[in-house]
Motif scaffolding. Structure first.
Motif, mmCIF file in Angstrom:
data_model
loop_
_atom_site.group_PDB
_atom_site.id
_atom_site.type_symbol
_atom_site.label_atom_id
_atom_site.label_comp_id
_atom_site.label_asym_id
_atom_site.label_seq_id
_atom_site.Cartn_x
_atom_site.Cartn_y
_atom_site.Cartn_z
ATOM 1 N N GLY A 277 68.014 51.157 50.562
ATOM 2 C CA GLY A 277 68.837 51.755 51.599
ATOM 3 C C GLY A 277 70.174 52.294 51.129
ATOM 4 N N ASN A 278 70.546 51.968 49.881
ATOM 5 C CA ASN A 278 71.871 52.363 49.399
ATOM 6 C C ASN A 278 71.837 52.768 47.927
ATOM 7 N N THR A 279 72.692 53.713 47.575
ATOM 8 C CA THR A 279 72.923 54.080 46.178
ATOM 9 C C THR A 279 74.403 54.411 46.050
ATOM 10 N N GLN A 280 75.143 53.548 45.356
ATOM 11 C CA GLN A 280 76.591 53.718 45.245
ATOM 12 C C GLN A 280 77.072 53.324 43.852
ATOM 13 N N VAL A 281 78.096 54.027 43.374
ATOM 14 C CA VAL A 281 78.824 53.641 42.165
ATOM 15 C C VAL A 281 80.190 53.162 42.639
ATOM 16 N N TYR B 287 86.452 47.376 47.421
ATOM 17 C CA TYR B 287 85.420 47.921 46.548
ATOM 18 C C TYR B 287 85.285 49.408 46.889
ATOM 19 N N ARG B 288 85.854 50.233 46.025
ATOM 20 C CA ARG B 288 85.943 51.664 46.305
ATOM 21 C C ARG B 288 84.725 52.407 45.756
ATOM 22 N N ILE B 289 84.223 53.317 46.554
ATOM 23 C CA ILE B 289 83.012 54.056 46.206
ATOM 24 C C ILE B 289 83.404 55.332 45.453
ATOM 25 N N PHE B 290 83.007 55.400 44.186
ATOM 26 C CA PHE B 290 83.309 56.573 43.358
ATOM 27 C C PHE B 290 82.250 57.660 43.537
ATOM 28 N N GLY B 291 81.044 57.263 43.793
ATOM 29 C CA GLY B 291 79.964 58.220 43.995
ATOM 30 C C GLY B 291 78.842 57.554 44.755
ATOM 31 N N GLU B 292 78.027 58.361 45.434
ATOM 32 C CA GLU B 292 76.928 57.807 46.219
ATOM 33 C C GLU B 292 75.891 58.885 46.480
ATOM 34 N N THR B 293 74.776 58.491 47.060
ATOM 35 C CA THR B 293 73.769 59.472 47.430
ATOM 36 C C THR B 293 74.247 60.240 48.652
ATOM 37 N N ILE C 231 73.028 66.411 40.562
ATOM 38 C CA ILE C 231 74.300 65.695 40.626
ATOM 39 C C ILE C 231 75.351 66.668 41.138
ATOM 40 N N LYS C 232 76.094 66.250 42.157
ATOM 41 C CA LYS C 232 77.143 67.088 42.739
ATOM 42 C C LYS C 232 78.451 66.325 42.646
ATOM 43 N N GLY C 233 79.225 66.637 41.600
ATOM 44 C CA GLY C 233 80.445 65.879 41.359
ATOM 45 C C GLY C 233 80.090 64.474 40.919
ATOM 46 N N MET C 234 80.487 63.487 41.716
ATOM 47 C CA MET C 234 80.125 62.097 41.443
ATOM 48 C C MET C 234 78.955 61.637 42.305
ATOM 49 N N ASP C 235 78.456 62.514 43.151
ATOM 50 C CA ASP C 235 77.376 62.148 44.067
ATOM 51 C C ASP C 235 76.019 62.625 43.554
ATOM 52 N N THR D 117 76.333 59.323 36.323
ATOM 53 C CA THR D 117 77.431 59.118 37.277
ATOM 54 C C THR D 117 78.162 57.807 37.004
ATOM 55 N N THR D 118 77.433 56.792 36.571
ATOM 56 C CA THR D 118 78.075 55.517 36.230
ATOM 57 C C THR D 118 79.002 55.684 35.030
ATOM 58 N N GLU D 119 78.562 56.462 34.034
ATOM 59 C CA GLU D 119 79.395 56.683 32.855
ATOM 60 C C GLU D 119 80.679 57.423 33.226
#
Length: 354
Positions: A151-155, A163-169, A215-219, A262-264
């Motif tokens: 249900g989730n995909t977040q960096v 807990y700040r979200i840098f990127g996500e689906t 990949i779009k930016g960090m997403d 995106t994690t890197e």
């Protein structure tokens, strides 16, 4: 929220955690030793609602499953931990995110136990539960977190009590992409479609099918990949130009490469040398291997867990809940409603001082 009173001479705090945001119902019990500042998992039984091959799970039927199993599962957790209701200090439950019906069924169970046992409730964010369980089990200090599930995909990275979200689906989660393709291929849902994708992918590797890499930016985006491979699978399987194993292998390699990239980027931004992988997809050995290769090149370290704690479980909810409870937080009965949308960065992480 209320401020509770923990007795000054109380050396051990015991919390029950109830997780039921999707098709897995878990009841876990965590004990915190205030003298040694250590956590112990006393029990963590789980029951999964499994549907026939090619089918997903619907909220109504999943909610019925949770309603039928929450009492025997709670009893099993207490028996395994060798505890009685009078030993419990608080009951923690998943407030969200997740599926409405299953969340509501689990919350009703938590409320009922709270009233019967006369102990306070603590509402927990599902995503934060995954992160806190990962931190305590692996010893990761301040990692970039890759949270990947159905249900989730977040960096994610921690900063200033959040807990700040840098990127996500931007559409569907990576686990949802894998699960839905497993159903297209008619793979079994036992123990999970994603696991069976992983096993079949190990038989592939001779042919890597080119798939969209979005990949779009960090997403990241997975819906287009899924649409493309669903169509391509039918064509190529009919022609005999590839196997189901080749398709599974190609899908895994593509979506995992996107996650590693995106994690890197997040690692470079925050200057961390640790990655913690949590969530059900985090069990995947190929994802762990690809992330490990990237971190080796950066002289960093990957922290991961086995299936017992990667996939949804009650202990992770107890873990996050007990951290909040020890800071004096409990949830009033009138505030124990659930929500399908509850972002990771909406939670105040008051228990971290770094």
């Amino acid at each position: 929220m209320n401020i509770n009173t923990i007795k000054p001479n109380q050396n051990k705090i015991i919390a029950v955690g109830i997780e039921g945001s999707a098709n897995k119902l878990g009841v876990g019990i965590i004990e915190y030793d205030r003298l040694n500042k250590s956590f112990s998992i006393l029990s963590n039984p789980r029951k999964t609602y499994i549907t026939p091959p090619g089918e997903g799970f619907l909220p109504r039927e999943t909610a019925w499953h949770h309603q039928n199993h929450i009492v025997p599962l709670t009893r099993a957790a207490l028996n395994e931990a060798k505890l009685e209701p009078k030993d419990i200090d608080c009951i923690c439950f998943t407030k969200g995110p997740g599926m409405g019906g299953p969340l509501r069924s689990s919350a009703v169970g938590a409320r009922t136990l709270s009233l019967c046992w006369k102990v306070p409730l603590v509402a927990v964010n599902h995503c934060v539960g995954h992160i806190e369980m990962g931190r305590v089990l692996t010893g990761a200090e301040n990692p970039v977190v890759l949270y990947v599930s159905g249900g989730n995909t977040q960096v994610i990275a921690y900063s200033q009590k959040c807990y700040r979200i840098f990127g996500e689906t931007i559409d569907i989660a990576v686990g949802n992409c894998l699960d839905r393709f497993a159903r297209v291929l008619g793979l079994s849902n036992d123990p999970s479609p994603g696991y069976n994708i992983e096993q079949l992918a190990k038989e592939g590797g001779d042919k890597l099918i080119s798939l969209p890499y979005v990949i779009k930016g960090m997403d990241v985006s997975f819906s287009g990949i899924l649409t493309y491979i669903e169509k391509e699978a039918k064509i190529q399987l009919e022609k005999g130009s590839c196997t189901k194993a080749d398709l599974c292998y190609s899908l895994q390699e593509t979506v995992f490469a996107m996650l590693v990239e995106t994690t890197e980027r997040a690692l470079a931004h925050v200057g961390s040398n640790e990655v913690l992988i949590v969530g059900g997809v985090g069990c995947n050995k190929r994802l762990q291997e690809m992330m490990g290769q990237m971190m080796k090149e950066r002289n960093g370290k990957v922290f991961d867990m086995d299936y017992r704690y990667c996939i949804d479980n009650g202990a992770m909810i107890a873990q996050a809940g007990i951290l909040a409870y020890m800071k004096g937080i409990e949830t009033r009965m009138e505030d124990t409603w659930c929500t399908q949308r509850f972002r990771t960065d909406e939670v105040d992480i008051i228990w971290r001082d770094d």
